[in-house]
Design a protein around this motif. Structure first.
Motif, mmCIF file in Angstrom:
data_model
loop_
_atom_site.group_PDB
_atom_site.id
_atom_site.type_symbol
_atom_site.label_atom_id
_atom_site.label_comp_id
_atom_site.label_asym_id
_atom_site.label_seq_id
_atom_site.Cartn_x
_atom_site.Cartn_y
_atom_site.Cartn_z
ATOM 1 N N ARG A 36 19.022 19.787 18.089
ATOM 2 C CA ARG A 36 19.042 20.416 16.768
ATOM 3 C C ARG A 36 18.546 19.438 15.707
ATOM 4 O O ARG A 36 17.799 19.834 14.805
ATOM 5 N N ARG B 31 16.113 28.557 15.651
ATOM 6 C CA ARG B 31 15.620 28.977 14.331
ATOM 7 C C ARG B 31 14.840 27.850 13.670
ATOM 8 O O ARG B 31 13.753 28.062 13.129
ATOM 9 N N SER C 150 20.896 27.942 16.332
ATOM 10 C CA SER C 150 20.396 27.325 15.105
ATOM 11 C C SER C 150 19.220 26.394 15.400
ATOM 12 O O SER C 150 18.277 26.314 14.615
ATOM 13 N N ALA D 270 19.131 27.966 7.302
ATOM 14 C CA ALA D 270 19.519 27.649 8.680
ATOM 15 C C ALA D 270 20.213 26.293 8.762
ATOM 16 O O ALA D 270 21.257 26.156 9.419
ATOM 17 N N SER E 67 24.248 25.554 9.475
ATOM 18 C CA SER E 67 24.641 24.656 10.557
ATOM 19 C C SER E 67 25.637 23.613 10.069
ATOM 20 O O SER E 67 26.637 23.327 10.733
#
Length: 161
Positions: A13, A151, A148, A38, A42
């Motif tokens: 991420r 995205r 996430s 996004a 998160s």
């Protein structure tokens, strides 16, 4: 507790968030707004995870409540008070702390029940449920963090040339 899967999920991420930051100037306004949302969501969800982790370690009732991540006022407040790059740094810092906390959780606490208030892919609340702490972390590793990450990765690839 084993934190290797959590650490890997956060690493992916963070790389995706950094890729968006690297491409920031080439992104259109809609993609920038989507990236802001996004990443901010998160971070807000990570705060809920950190609170639950602290309570597990302290022997207090633990609740993993990610609903604030869908609260427009909370998202706006955080994204309005920091830059995208500052939030990437916060993501990196928070991930390190969370991995360290999970690593320091003794196996004897891994079965601690945690009340979950999670969101689906559209941001709507899922039915509340309770899971052992180790399973709550697994849900985040296998579902919420990858969602996430996807995205952000998609936005990093959404360059407008």
């Amino acid at each position: 507790m084993d934190s290797v899967p959590l650490e890997a999920a956060y690493a992916f991420r963070t790389v995706a968030a950094e890729a968006v930051a690297d491409a920031w100037e080439k992104l259109g306004p809609d993609d920038r707004a989507a990236a802001d949302t996004a990443l901010t969501q998160s971070l807000l969800a990570d705060r809920a995870l950190a609170a639950a982790a602290r309570n597990v370690l302290a022997g207090l009732p633990a609740v993993l409540d990610c609903r604030q991540a869908a609260d427009e006022a909370a998202v706006s407040a955080l994204s309005g008070s920091t830059s995208y790059q500052e939030r990437v740094e916060q993501l990196r810092t928070d991930a390190g702390r969370l991995v360290e906390t999970v690593t320091s959780t003794p196996e004897s606490l891994a079965a601690t029940p945690v009340a979950l208030h999670l969101l689906d892919a559209t941001g709507r609340p899922l039915p509340a449920r309770s899971l052992p702490w180790r399973d709550a972390v697994r849900v985040l590793v296998t579902d919420h963090i990858p969602r996430s990450t996807s995205r952000l990765a998609a936005l990093a690839g959404a360059l407008h040339v």
